[in-house]
Scaffold this motif. Structure first.
Motif, PDB file in Angstrom:
ATOM      1  N   ARG A 107      35.359  27.006  39.069  1.00  0.00           N
ATOM      2  CA  ARG A 107      33.989  27.182  38.790  1.00  0.00           C
ATOM      3  C   ARG A 107      34.093  25.722  39.251  1.00  0.00           C
ATOM      4  O   ARG A 107      34.989  24.780  39.147  1.00  0.00           O
ATOM      5  N   TRP A 130      40.933  26.080  31.241  1.00  0.00           N
ATOM      6  CA  TRP A 130      41.013  26.944  31.013  1.00  0.00           C
ATOM      7  C   TRP A 130      41.495  27.816  30.282  1.00  0.00           C
ATOM      8  O   TRP A 130      41.211  29.206  29.494  1.00  0.00           O
ATOM      9  N   ARG A 134      40.219  30.137  27.318  1.00  0.00           N
ATOM     10  CA  ARG A 134      40.281  31.567  27.002  1.00  0.00           C
ATOM     11  C   ARG A 134      41.076  32.249  26.136  1.00  0.00           C
ATOM     12  O   ARG A 134      40.962  33.384  25.600  1.00  0.00           O
ATOM     13  N   LEU A 141      38.676  36.810  19.298  1.00  0.00           N
ATOM     14  CA  LEU A 141      37.265  37.309  19.005  1.00  0.00           C
ATOM     15  C   LEU A 141      38.443  39.055  18.441  1.00  0.00           C
ATOM     16  O   LEU A 141      37.836  39.191  17.842  1.00  0.00           O
ATOM     17  N   ILE A 188      26.806  36.493  17.179  1.00  0.00           N
ATOM     18  CA  ILE A 188      28.217  36.157  17.450  1.00  0.00           C
ATOM     19  C   ILE A 188      28.217  34.093  16.834  1.00  0.00           C
ATOM     20  O   ILE A 188      29.055  33.909  16.263  1.00  0.00           O
ATOM     21  N   GLY A 308      26.472  34.138  24.399  1.00  0.00           N
ATOM     22  CA  GLY A 308      26.259  35.393  23.294  1.00  0.00           C
ATOM     23  C   GLY A 308      25.164  35.613  22.693  1.00  0.00           C
ATOM     24  O   GLY A 308      24.970  37.263  22.774  1.00  0.00           O
ATOM     25  N   SER A 438      30.182  41.181  36.592  1.00  0.00           N
ATOM     26  CA  SER A 438      31.100  40.216  37.430  1.00  0.00           C
ATOM     27  C   SER A 438      32.498  41.277  37.759  1.00  0.00           C
ATOM     28  O   SER A 438      32.497  42.264  36.452  1.00  0.00           O
ATOM     29  N   ILE A 439      33.631  40.466  37.818  1.00  0.00           N
ATOM     30  CA  ILE A 439      34.825  41.299  37.964  1.00  0.00           C
ATOM     31  C   ILE A 439      36.004  40.189  38.424  1.00  0.00           C
ATOM     32  O   ILE A 439      35.326  39.064  38.216  1.00  0.00           O
ATOM     33  N   CYS A 444      33.422  38.325  32.495  1.00  0.00           N
ATOM     34  CA  CYS A 444      32.663  38.073  31.388  1.00  0.00           C
ATOM     35  C   CYS A 444      33.301  38.539  29.852  1.00  0.00           C
ATOM     36  O   CYS A 444      34.308  39.273  29.798  1.00  0.00           O
ATOM     37  N   GLY A 446      33.226  38.495  27.242  1.00  0.00           N
ATOM     38  CA  GLY A 446      32.431  38.965  26.193  1.00  0.00           C
ATOM     39  C   GLY A 446      31.636  40.366  26.764  1.00  0.00           C
ATOM     40  O   GLY A 446      31.078  41.137  25.855  1.00  0.00           O
ATOM     41  N   ALA A 450      29.496  42.709  23.936  1.00  0.00           N
ATOM     42  CA  ALA A 450      27.902  42.801  24.817  1.00  0.00           C
ATOM     43  C   ALA A 450      27.218  44.123  24.855  1.00  0.00           C
ATOM     44  O   ALA A 450      26.568  44.653  24.394  1.00  0.00           O
ATOM     45  N   LEU A 454      24.529  46.085  23.164  1.00  0.00           N
ATOM     46  CA  LEU A 454      23.263  46.158  23.778  1.00  0.00           C
ATOM     47  C   LEU A 454      22.599  47.639  23.738  1.00  0.00           C
ATOM     48  O   LEU A 454      22.208  48.893  22.952  1.00  0.00           O
TER      49      LEU A 454
HETATM   50  C1  HEM Z   1      23.942  41.690  28.469  1.00  0.00           C
HETATM   51  C2  HEM Z   1      25.418  40.195  28.400  1.00  0.00           C
HETATM   52  C3  HEM Z   1      26.062  39.820  29.256  1.00  0.00           C
HETATM   53  C4  HEM Z   1      25.825  39.096  30.219  1.00  0.00           C
HETATM   54  C5  HEM Z   1      25.304  40.276  31.423  1.00  0.00           C
HETATM   55  C6  HEM Z   1      27.494  38.680  30.412  1.00  0.00           C
HETATM   56  C7  HEM Z   1      27.427  38.550  32.501  1.00  0.00           C
HETATM   57  C8  HEM Z   1      28.485  37.229  32.371  1.00  0.00           C
HETATM   58  C9  HEM Z   1      28.782  36.993  33.704  1.00  0.00           C
HETATM   59  C10 HEM Z   1      28.282  37.327  35.269  1.00  0.00           C
HETATM   60  C11 HEM Z   1      30.224  36.200  33.762  1.00  0.00           C
HETATM   61  C12 HEM Z   1      29.862  35.646  34.759  1.00  0.00           C
HETATM   62  C13 HEM Z   1      31.375  36.227  35.235  1.00  0.00           C
HETATM   63  C14 HEM Z   1      32.716  35.730  36.588  1.00  0.00           C
HETATM   64  O1  HEM Z   1      32.564  34.204  36.854  1.00  0.00           O
HETATM   65  O2  HEM Z   1      33.123  36.693  36.960  1.00  0.00           O
HETATM   66  C15 HEM Z   1      29.723  35.323  32.556  1.00  0.00           C
HETATM   67  C16 HEM Z   1      30.991  34.671  32.259  1.00  0.00           C
HETATM   68  C17 HEM Z   1      31.182  34.652  30.766  1.00  0.00           C
HETATM   69  N1  HEM Z   1      30.608  35.568  29.378  1.00  0.00           N
HETATM   70 FE1  HEM Z   1      28.848  36.422  29.439  1.00  0.00          FE
HETATM   71  N2  HEM Z   1      27.767  38.206  29.835  1.00  0.00           N
HETATM   72  C18 HEM Z   1      26.938  38.618  28.627  1.00  0.00           C
HETATM   73  C19 HEM Z   1      27.801  38.453  27.369  1.00  0.00           C
HETATM   74  C20 HEM Z   1      28.572  37.547  26.736  1.00  0.00           C
HETATM   75  C21 HEM Z   1      28.511  37.729  25.277  1.00  0.00           C
HETATM   76  C22 HEM Z   1      28.010  38.364  24.152  1.00  0.00           C
HETATM   77  C23 HEM Z   1      29.180  36.926  25.470  1.00  0.00           C
HETATM   78  C24 HEM Z   1      30.220  35.974  23.681  1.00  0.00           C
HETATM   79  C25 HEM Z   1      31.580  35.793  23.801  1.00  0.00           C
HETATM   80  C26 HEM Z   1      29.470  35.826  26.204  1.00  0.00           C
HETATM   81  C27 HEM Z   1      30.496  35.304  27.128  1.00  0.00           C
HETATM   82  C28 HEM Z   1      31.127  34.805  28.113  1.00  0.00           C
HETATM   83  C29 HEM Z   1      32.097  33.117  28.511  1.00  0.00           C
HETATM   84  C30 HEM Z   1      32.255  32.655  27.224  1.00  0.00           C
HETATM   85  C31 HEM Z   1      31.762  34.234  29.955  1.00  0.00           C
HETATM   86  C32 HEM Z   1      33.219  32.491  30.911  1.00  0.00           C
HETATM   87  C33 HEM Z   1      34.081  32.868  31.061  1.00  0.00           C
HETATM   88  C34 HEM Z   1      34.736  32.153  32.072  1.00  0.00           C
HETATM   89  O3  HEM Z   1      34.152  31.557  32.110  1.00  0.00           O
HETATM   90  O4  HEM Z   1      36.172  32.718  32.162  1.00  0.00           O
HETATM   91  N3  HEM Z   1      28.722  37.040  27.211  1.00  0.00           N
HETATM   92  N4  HEM Z   1      29.331  36.324  31.832  1.00  0.00           N
END
Ligand code: HEM
Ligand SMILES: *[C@@H]1O[C@H](CO)[C@@H](O)[C@H](O)[C@H]1NC(C)=O
Length: 498
Positions: A107, A130, A134, A141, A188, A308, A438-439, A444, A446, A450, A454
């Motif tokens: 990041r 990280w 992670r 979780l 969460i 979350g 993302s991918i 993500c 979560g 999620a 949903l």
């Molecule tokens: C509709 C719901 C959600 C969407 C659209 C979403 C989307 C995303 C996206 C686009 C990223 C960035 C991924 C990347 O850099 O490639 C991300 C990262 C992350 N999300 Fe979600 N997220 C959702 C729900 C959640 C939930 C419920 C949690 C709880 C556990 C969560 C925890 C995280 C964390 C901790 C990251 C950082 C991961 C990292 O940097 O290693 N997300 N999310």
């Protein structure tokens, strides 16, 4: 006369000094701003600020369109000292985030985030910190029920409470925002704090409002300016100071939760994420290189809480809007629910495969809602080449998810809400160009949680209510720009179906 001369002299003097400083800054900056060889092209920018003012802070995902047309799928933009490259197109996004995942796993280190989080947490941390955090978060979780019946049951129970809470509105117009936030956040919170909060809990409601304000504040012009000139902004009052204050309040809440956990902590019976983390800290006890410490616990918990809560509830708020605006589609969802579940069976993941229309509708909400339009920023972790261009370490990488979600070559009606996008012969159909989570390695964390939330929340609400615009009020798809794109405040009627 004397004093006039002195004043003139002082004024002149000041101007000379200022002028000298400005020239020096510009020069220093000019030298810094030169791009390395074979760097992706982009529009010219101002000295010092770069392309900062190209960002439209009301709708930053829309402002740059002409430049993508002109410069192509790799576009460079400079925001102050921060060099960024925007990647468009599925093939190139996958090349970066999947095939070359090791090179794009970081990041960016940004002053605004860094000021508060330092190098801590899950979302913005890098390197060994990280990796360790992670891995631990994912494992924990899972231990606390992710992908198992236990967490699904927790979501079902919460969905039931949410339905009860909405029933109290008796089909009158109401703003669903903080009821939904509360319900979603409780999931969460069950994992991290081992408890849920009543919808009437004023203290928790205040916390949810802080979280909502932060979402909006963080991308405001004034706060983003902090990323360009942090040392000057440190001296100025303004929204960035408010942001830091709000983050501090949220941190205090988490720290307080941790203190409470310590009081009756039993290492042999971890109740939740915090308990498990305290045990991990003990395990690493004297190891000075370990990233497991109390500060890190606070920030990881805060990250889980924030990520979350905000994302899933924003998506659900879009869902209600799209249902109320598309009564014919809502009717089809109702019909499927009546056929498969009826009124008495609790929605659960076991029914997902027999409910393709509802499942497709949830996906379509995510595609149209497009709540994180440019993905969460990444940074180049190892110097690399992409599409023939050189990308130095540290370059900020944005990926245009909007372009995937609105690609006219992929979607029959890109700008129209249409669950058929995810259906083929009545069966659910996955789409490669659908990447809201993302991918790759930093996908993500979560996603699975999620998706479960949903599906169960959406289906539970649709089972019990018909969502309609209030009489003589028009619902709109106007959005608010922030860390996520969310609907502007709206009122809706939830008419009970029985
Ligand atoms: C509709 C719901 C959600 C969407 C659209 C979403 C989307 C995303 C996206 C686009 C990223 C960035 C991924 C990347 O850099 O490639 C991300 C990262 C992350 N999300 Fe979600 N997220 C959702 C729900 C959640 C939930 C419920 C949690 C709880 C556990 C969560 C925890 C995280 C964390 C901790 C990251 C950082 C991961 C990292 O940097 O290693 N997300 N999310
Ligand atoms: C992202 O893609 C959308 C849709 O094609 C486009 O309108 C927008 O300008 C793009 N944004 C950037 C920053 O590339």
């Amino acid at each position: 006369m004397d004093s006039l001369a002195a004043a003139l002299w002082a004024g002149l003097h000041l101007r000379t000094v200022l002028l000298g400083a400005a020239v020096f800054l510009l020069l220093a900056n000019f030298l810094k701003r030169r791009h390395p060889k074979n760097y992706p092209p982009g529009p010219p920018g101002l000295p010092f600020f770069g392309n900062f003012f190209l960002l439209d802070f009301e709708q930053s995902h829309l402002a740059i369109q002409p430049y993508v047309k002109k410069y192509g799928n790799l576009l460079s933009l400079d925001f102050g000292q921060m060099r960024s490259v925007i990647i468009s197109g599925l093939a190139l996004i996958k090349e970066a985030l999947v095939n070359q995942d090791q090179n794009f796993v970081d990041r960016p280190v940004m002053p605004l985030r860094g000021h508060f989080f330092k190098t801590n947490g899950l979302v913005m941390s890098n390197g060994q910190v990280w990796k360790e955090q992670r891995r631990f978060a994912l494992m924990t979780l899972r231990n606390f029920g992710l992908g198992k019946k236990t967490l699904e049951e927790r979501i079902q129970e919460e969905a039931h409470y949410l339905v009860q809470e909405i029933e109290k509105e008796e089909a009158q117009p109401f703003d669903p925002h903080f009821k939904i936030n509360n319900a979603v956040s409780n999931i969460i919170c069950s994992v991290t704090f081992g408890e849920r909060f009543e919808y009437q809990d004023d203290q928790f409601q205040e916390l949810l409002r802080l979280l909502d304000d932060v979402t909006c504040l963080e991308t405001s012009l004034w706060c983003q300016l902090y990323n360009v000139i942090p040392r000057i902004m440190d001296f100025l009052p303004g929204p960035h100071k408010k942001l830091f204050k709000y983050w501090d309040k949220m941190k205090l809440f988490v720290a307080h939760m941790i203190e409470n956990h310590k009081k009756d902590w039993d290492p042999d019976k971890p109740r939740d994420f915090i308990d498990a983390y305290l045990k991990e800290m003990e395990k690493h006890g004297d190891d000075a290189t370990s990233s497991f410490n109390e500060e890190s616990l606070i920030f990881c918990t805060l990250d889980l809480f924030f990520a979350g809560t905000e994302t899933t509830s924003t998506t659900l708020r879009w869902a209600l809007l799209y249902m109320a605006l598309n009564p014919d589609i809502q009717e089809k969802v109702h019909a499927e629910i009546d056929r498969v579940l009826g009124q008495s069976q609790q929605p659960g993941m076991a029914f997902r495969d027999s409910m393709p229309y509802t499942y497709a509708a949830v996906h379509e909400v995510q595609r149209m809602g497009n709540i994180i339009p440019m993905n969460v920023p990444r940074a180049v972790s190892t110097p690399t080449t992409l599409a023939g261009y050189h990308l130095p370490k540290g370059t900020m990488i944005l990926t245009n998810l909007t372009a995937l979600h609105k690609d006219p070559k992929v979607w029959a009606t890109p700008d129209k809400f249409n669950p058929e996008h995810f259906l083929e012969n009545g069966q659910f159909k996955k789409k490669e160009s659908f990447l809201p989570f993302s991918i790759g390695k930093r996908v993500c964390l979560g996603e699975q949680l999620a998706r479960t939330e949903l599906f169960i929340f959406f289906t539970s609400l649709m089972q019990k209510f018909t969502f309609k615009p209030p009489d003589n009020e028009q619902l709109s798809l106007k959005f608010r720009m922030g860390l996520t794109i969310s609907p502007v405040t709206y009122r809706i009627c939830a008419v009970p179906r029985t």
